[in-house]
Design a protein around this motif. Structure first.
Motif, PDB file in Angstrom:
ATOM      1  N   PHE A  44       0.139  18.636   0.295  1.00 47.26           N
ATOM      2  CA  PHE A  44       0.306  18.049  -1.303  1.00 47.26           C
ATOM      3  C   PHE A  44       0.759  16.653  -1.285  1.00 47.26           C
ATOM      4  O   PHE A  44       0.205  15.880  -1.976  1.00 47.26           O
ATOM      5  CB  PHE A  44       1.562  18.906  -1.923  1.00 47.26           C
ATOM      6  N   ALA A  45       1.559  15.980  -0.172  1.00 47.83           N
ATOM      7  CA  ALA A  45       1.626  14.539   0.043  1.00 47.83           C
ATOM      8  C   ALA A  45       0.286  14.157   0.440  1.00 47.83           C
ATOM      9  O   ALA A  45       0.155  12.743  -0.177  1.00 47.83           O
ATOM     10  CB  ALA A  45       2.495  14.575   1.181  1.00 47.83           C
ATOM     11  N   GLU A  46      -0.550  14.581   1.153  1.00 51.01           N
ATOM     12  CA  GLU A  46      -1.755  13.980   1.600  1.00 51.01           C
ATOM     13  C   GLU A  46      -2.841  14.021   0.289  1.00 51.01           C
ATOM     14  O   GLU A  46      -3.639  13.064  -0.052  1.00 51.01           O
ATOM     15  CB  GLU A  46      -2.485  14.853   2.561  1.00 51.01           C
ATOM     16  N   TYR A  47      -2.759  15.035  -0.594  1.00 53.60           N
ATOM     17  CA  TYR A  47      -3.624  15.004  -2.082  1.00 53.60           C
ATOM     18  C   TYR A  47      -3.399  13.917  -2.793  1.00 53.60           C
ATOM     19  O   TYR A  47      -3.942  13.143  -3.451  1.00 53.60           O
ATOM     20  CB  TYR A  47      -3.205  16.576  -2.513  1.00 53.60           C
ATOM     21  N   LEU A  48      -1.866  13.709  -2.935  1.00 57.58           N
ATOM     22  CA  LEU A  48      -1.317  12.701  -3.718  1.00 57.58           C
ATOM     23  C   LEU A  48      -1.381  11.130  -2.977  1.00 57.58           C
ATOM     24  O   LEU A  48      -1.618  10.251  -3.739  1.00 57.58           O
ATOM     25  CB  LEU A  48       0.084  12.934  -4.291  1.00 57.58           C
ATOM     26  N   GLY A  49      -1.353  11.262  -1.678  1.00 57.12           N
ATOM     27  CA  GLY A  49      -1.392   9.943  -0.957  1.00 57.12           C
ATOM     28  C   GLY A  49       0.175   9.220  -1.198  1.00 57.12           C
ATOM     29  O   GLY A  49       0.298   7.957  -1.162  1.00 57.12           O
ATOM     30  N   ARG A  50       0.934  10.267  -0.995  1.00 52.09           N
ATOM     31  CA  ARG A  50       2.267   9.837  -1.007  1.00 52.09           C
ATOM     32  C   ARG A  50       3.096  10.186   0.472  1.00 52.09           C
ATOM     33  O   ARG A  50       2.428  10.819   1.136  1.00 52.09           O
ATOM     34  CB  ARG A  50       3.492  10.399  -2.002  1.00 52.09           C
ATOM     35  N   ARG A  51       3.884   9.315   0.900  1.00 51.22           N
ATOM     36  CA  ARG A  51       4.929   9.712   2.221  1.00 51.22           C
ATOM     37  C   ARG A  51       5.285  11.023   2.459  1.00 51.22           C
ATOM     38  O   ARG A  51       5.386  11.565   3.578  1.00 51.22           O
ATOM     39  CB  ARG A  51       5.521   8.431   2.500  1.00 51.22           C
ATOM     40  N   HIS A  52       6.019  11.778   1.516  1.00 50.78           N
ATOM     41  CA  HIS A  52       6.656  12.831   1.477  1.00 50.78           C
ATOM     42  C   HIS A  52       6.753  13.682   0.368  1.00 50.78           C
ATOM     43  O   HIS A  52       6.535  13.293  -0.827  1.00 50.78           O
ATOM     44  CB  HIS A  52       8.063  12.421   1.576  1.00 50.78           C
ATOM     45  N   ALA A  53       6.615  14.992   0.622  1.00 48.29           N
ATOM     46  CA  ALA A  53       6.721  15.929  -0.546  1.00 48.29           C
ATOM     47  C   ALA A  53       7.673  17.044  -0.045  1.00 48.29           C
ATOM     48  O   ALA A  53       7.589  17.432   1.226  1.00 48.29           O
ATOM     49  CB  ALA A  53       5.165  16.648  -0.695  1.00 48.29           C
ATOM     50  N   VAL A  54       8.453  17.391  -1.046  1.00 45.20           N
ATOM     51  CA  VAL A  54       9.563  18.203  -0.532  1.00 45.20           C
ATOM     52  C   VAL A  54       9.506  19.322  -1.440  1.00 45.20           C
ATOM     53  O   VAL A  54       9.526  19.264  -2.701  1.00 45.20           O
ATOM     54  CB  VAL A  54      10.984  17.465  -0.764  1.00 45.20           C
ATOM     55  N   ALA A  55       9.272  20.763  -1.003  1.00 47.73           N
ATOM     56  CA  ALA A  55       8.967  21.914  -1.780  1.00 47.73           C
ATOM     57  C   ALA A  55      10.480  22.480  -2.239  1.00 47.73           C
ATOM     58  O   ALA A  55      11.357  22.361  -1.668  1.00 47.73           O
ATOM     59  CB  ALA A  55       8.336  22.911  -1.053  1.00 47.73           C
ATOM     60  N   VAL A  56      10.460  22.657  -3.620  1.00 43.84           N
ATOM     61  CA  VAL A  56      11.585  23.354  -4.169  1.00 43.84           C
ATOM     62  C   VAL A  56      11.626  24.282  -4.988  1.00 43.84           C
ATOM     63  O   VAL A  56      10.421  24.839  -5.233  1.00 43.84           O
ATOM     64  CB  VAL A  56      12.438  22.180  -5.093  1.00 43.84           C
ATOM     65  N   ALA A  57      12.515  24.960  -5.749  1.00 47.09           N
ATOM     66  CA  ALA A  57      12.492  26.241  -6.150  1.00 47.09           C
ATOM     67  C   ALA A  57      11.861  26.269  -7.463  1.00 47.09           C
ATOM     68  O   ALA A  57      11.602  27.192  -8.253  1.00 47.09           O
ATOM     69  CB  ALA A  57      13.950  27.151  -6.299  1.00 47.09           C
ATOM     70  N   SER A  58      12.146  25.080  -8.373  1.00 51.30           N
ATOM     71  CA  SER A  58      11.608  24.785  -9.554  1.00 51.30           C
ATOM     72  C   SER A  58      11.561  23.350  -9.922  1.00 51.30           C
ATOM     73  O   SER A  58      12.294  22.406  -9.186  1.00 51.30           O
ATOM     74  CB  SER A  58      12.560  25.569 -10.573  1.00 51.30           C
ATOM     75  N   GLY A  59      10.977  22.857 -10.816  1.00 55.77           N
ATOM     76  CA  GLY A  59      10.924  21.652 -11.169  1.00 55.77           C
ATOM     77  C   GLY A  59      12.378  21.095 -11.837  1.00 55.77           C
ATOM     78  O   GLY A  59      12.976  19.880 -11.447  1.00 55.77           O
ATOM     79  N   THR A  60      13.141  21.913 -12.455  1.00 49.58           N
ATOM     80  CA  THR A  60      14.482  21.528 -12.662  1.00 49.58           C
ATOM     81  C   THR A  60      15.286  21.515 -11.593  1.00 49.58           C
ATOM     82  O   THR A  60      16.120  20.580 -11.562  1.00 49.58           O
ATOM     83  CB  THR A  60      15.076  22.719 -13.915  1.00 49.58           C
TER      84      THR A  60
END
Length: 381
Positions: A44-60
């Motif tokens: 997901f980080a590569e798809y967006l081109g951002r350094r970090h992506a952190v998976a969470v249980a919900s957007g809230t």
């Protein structure tokens, strides 16, 4: 009258790749705290081109973790729009900071720059702007506004995966950006979300607050930041990985459904193309939203929704604005007249890849007949 909808508001686009990846996890020794979450985060980080992506249980929960990572405190204020389906802004109430509601732009439905600017005070710590319904917010101007005020800019992209602002994918404009992967998102994990950032320290804090890895469970250092157990399971991540690999095709099919809707909507008087700001170079709609004309009221909108349901078509109002919900109203939330006016005359129709042209024609004809029946005439603007 049908007791259950025959044409659903949302129906997930799940194929063989998703089934195979989830089955692989089910047959493995780990369905949580395994390798799939890390793989999904990296992809997901590569798809967006951002350094970090952190998976969470919900957007809230993702927003709540952002507030913690940036060390907001009780009494701090966050400016946000009340107009959203996801309403991840509820995290502000859970965390204990003060939500300050600003009105929306009438055409895009996104946060009003002027409205937000009037509400900045010495207590403001962040502006939370969303890519509402899939339409990007005015990110260049919002960044200037946030920088001038010396506050954080947080991006709610929970309704807009795949959309672009000035050719850049949404999710690239906030200090942190939050995604949500529950229905009716184009990318589904069942539930779950993702927080993305380019800040190494913030990413580290997000991970520590979200969950504790197996290796860290006896770490004295890690225990300095007690986790919320707000992470994602390997089952969800496997589904997300498969969906991300197919995302271009999923979005292309949704564009076809949008085009079919528009062709059949032309039978209404005064119909216009869905609004797209010049800077919104690509818009992938989260839901298929219809704005009713000024001759319609909230009650006539509700009557149309009920008429559709009576014919087996699942429809709904787009949202109940947050500032009108009892929790916030009782605490003196600001009035947002544009959001109220737009919400009163807005409904959403079934929007998913399994729809066919015959069903779309039936939906539109039913809505047209209903609009005449409620006495407003067949006019949609």
């Amino acid at each position: 009258m049908s007791s259950e909808p025959l044409i659903l508001l949302s129906d997930p686009d799940i194929g063989r790749p998703e089934l195979e990846m989830v089955e692989e996890v089910l047959r493995s020794e780990r369905v949580s705290a395994g390798a799939q979450v890390a793989a999904f985060e990296a992809a997901f980080a590569e798809y967006l081109g951002r350094r970090h992506a952190v998976a969470v249980a919900s957007g809230t929960l993702g927003l709540l973790l952002c507030l913690r990572a940036y060390e907001l405190r009780e009494g701090d204020e966050v400016i946000l729009s009340p107009y959203s389906w996801r309403q991840i802004g509820h995290a502000l109430a859970w965390y204990g900071v003060q939500p300050v509601f600003a009105d929306i732009d009438y055409y895009s439905g996104t946060l009003s720059l002027k409205g937000a600017g009037r509400l900045v005070t010495e207590k403001t710590r962040a502006i939370l702007a969303g890519n509402t319904k899939g339409h990007p917010a005015a990110w260049s101007a919002l960044r200037e506004q946030a920088d001038a005020a010396g506050v954080l800019l947080l991006e709610d992209s929970s309704e807009a995966i795949g959309s672009r602002y000035q050719e850049r994918l949404v999710g690239n404009f906030g200090d942190c950006a939050i995604f949500d992967f529950s229905q009716p998102s184009a990318l589904l994990c069942g539930d779950g979300g993702m927080v993305v950032t380019d800040d190494d320290e913030v990413a580290s804090r997000l991970r520590q607050y979200a969950s504790r890895s197996i290796a860290e469970r006896i770490s004295v250092v890690a225990a300095a930041r007690p986790p919320l157990q707000a992470g994602m399971s390997d089952l969800q991540a496997a589904l997300g990985l498969a969906q991300l690999a197919r995302l271009d095709g999923i979005l292309a099919r949704r564009r076809q459904i949008e085009a079919l809707y528009y062709e059949h909507m032309k039978s209404f008087e005064g119909i216009k193309d869905p609004y797209r700001a010049p800077e919104a170079t690509e818009v992938h709609w989260f839901v298929y939203e219809v704005h009713l004309g000024t001759r319609f009221s909230r009650s006539s909108r509700d009557a149309i929704v009920e008429d559709l349901r009576a014919q087996g078509i699942e429809a709904a109002s787009y949202c109940q604005p947050m500032h009108l919900q009892s929790y916030y109203r009782e605490r003196g939330a600001n009035r947002c007249p544009t959001a109220e006016r737009v919400a009163d005359r807005t409904l959403v129709l079934p929007f998913h890849p399994r729809l066919d042209e015959e069903e779309i024609a039936f939906i539109i004809e039913t809505m047209k007949e209903s609009s005449v029946h409620v006495g407003a005439g067949a006019a949609i603007y």
